[in-house]
Design an enzyme around this catalytic site. Structure first.
Site, PDB file in Angstrom:
ATOM      1  N   GLY A   1      18.643  -5.431  66.527  1.00 41.13           N
ATOM      2  CA  GLY A   1      17.625  -4.384  66.397  1.00 41.13           C
ATOM      3  C   GLY A   1      16.846  -4.242  67.692  1.00 41.13           C
ATOM      4  N   GLU A   2      15.573  -3.899  67.570  1.00 37.75           N
ATOM      5  CA  GLU A   2      14.656  -3.745  68.700  1.00 37.75           C
ATOM      6  C   GLU A   2      14.970  -2.534  69.587  1.00 37.75           C
ATOM      7  OE1 GLU A   2      14.514  -7.280  71.127  1.00 37.75           O
ATOM      8  OE2 GLU A   2      14.044  -8.601  69.438  1.00 37.75           O
ATOM      9  N   GLY A   3      16.086  -1.846  69.345  1.00 38.96           N
ATOM     10  CA  GLY A   3      16.522  -0.791  70.256  1.00 38.96           C
ATOM     11  C   GLY A   3      17.470  -1.296  71.326  1.00 38.96           C
TER      12      GLY A   3
END
Length: 345
Positions: free
Chosen positions: A309-311
């Protein structure tokens, strides 16, 4: 709530011009593969045969989930705010990848169950200190959901660039994303649920049971906005608003993994033309993401077995967009380079 008007990018004349420009480069037809598709897509988004990428940014949306009370996560809820602190200290993977690729990174408190105080690098868009437990009641009210979406649109209004990537942080948000996926696609819950941050097989079965009971409790919820309010998180709802606003501004949207794609799924059910603006950066290793991408009829650019995740996937795919735009703008044509083209015989 303001109605978003996203215009499909289809333009037969421009598509023909882009195809001619791409095919006339000094290479065999189609030999740059997916990069050619990206170049054409970005050209159509910007309505030009000479697209430019300006001031890329990634927004990481953080929020907490009341459903964590059901024991559906391998990590405690405090990890959400602790990871936000890590983002602010430039210590997370997304910080490294964004910095490496010259991407501005913005961190948003959309609804974390923590008081950060006034922080220079943290954008405060907190609707509430986490959602309610959707195993017992809707995660948020319709008004809260709309407020979060408006917050997302406001974030986009403050950006100057042509590319926006989406990331998230929120313990429990794979549970929310799986519930949204099931409700909007009809795919069985068992095929939507994965390990998240590292659940055991027993933990996955419990997570599945929690979602199945919750969707039975809220069986009458069917419309995308209602599904979002009932099962989503503040970070997911804020993302939906930002995605819709970014597409309306004809930005390129870099879609990350499972949770970000669940937000896009909601946005696409509201405004199907948004898909024209999306680059699906990668196929997450989170169980369910491949099925969600299939349900959207889209193909990811990368497959790196990521599930952070997190981009992070959005940051990693950005150089592919640069390569696509650069070959279209800078590569010689057969005539300019005086290279013989393939004979027709």
């Amino acid at each position: 709530m303001t109605t978003t008007n996203i215009i499909a990018t289809a333009n037969a004349a421009l598509e023909a011009e882009l195809a001619a420009a791409i095919n006339n480069k000094t290479k065999p037809l189609g030999s740059l593969g997916r990069l050619e598709q990206l170049a054409a897509q970005i050209g159509l988004i910007q309505q030009t045969t000479q697209p430019q990428l300006r001031d890329p940014a990634i927004i990481v949306f953080a929020g907490d989930h009341g459903v964590v009370a059901e024991g559906i996560s391998a990590f405690p809820q405090d990890v959400t705010w602790q990871m936000v602190e890590n983002f602010l200290a430039d210590g997370a993977a997304i910080n490294v990848f964004a910095r490496q690729n010259g991407i501005a990174l913005h961190v948003v408190d959309a609804g974390v169950n923590h008081d950060f105080g006034l922080r220079d690098k943290l954008l405060n868009k907190k609707v509430a200190a986490g959602t309610r437990n959707f195993a017992k009641e809707p995660a948020m009210t319709a008004a809260q959901c709309q407020a979060a979406m408006r917050n997302g649109a406001e974030l986009v209004a403050g950006l100057s660039g042509s590319v926006l990537g989406f990331g998230e942080m929120g313990i429990g948000n794979t549970t929310a994303a799986a519930a949204i996926m099931h409700k909007l696609t009809g795919i069985p819950v068992v095929d939507c649920v994965g390990a998240g941050t590292g659940l055991s097989s027993e933990g996955i079965r419990h997570k599945q049971a929690v979602i199945e009971a919750a969707v039975a409790l809220h069986a009458d919820v069917t419309q995308p906005a209602d599904v979002l309010a009932t099962f989503g998180g503040f970070e997911i709802a804020t993302m939906v608003g930002a995605m819709l606003a970014a597409a309306e501004r004809r930005m390129v949207l870099l879609i990350d993994g499972f949770i970000v794609t669940s937000a896009l799924l909601v946005a696409a059910r509201m405004q199907p033309a948004i898909l024209d603006y999306c680059v699906f950066s990668h196929q997450s290793d989170e169980s369910g993401h491949a099925r969600m991408l299939q349900a959207l009829h889209v193909k990811p650019v990368l497959q790196l077995d990521l599930r952070l995740g997190e981009g992070t996937g959005a940051a990693l795919v950005y150089p592919m967009l640069q390569a696509a735009v650069n070959f279209l703008n800078q590569m010689a044509t057969f005539s300019s380079a005086q290279v013989s083209e393939k004979s027709s015989g």
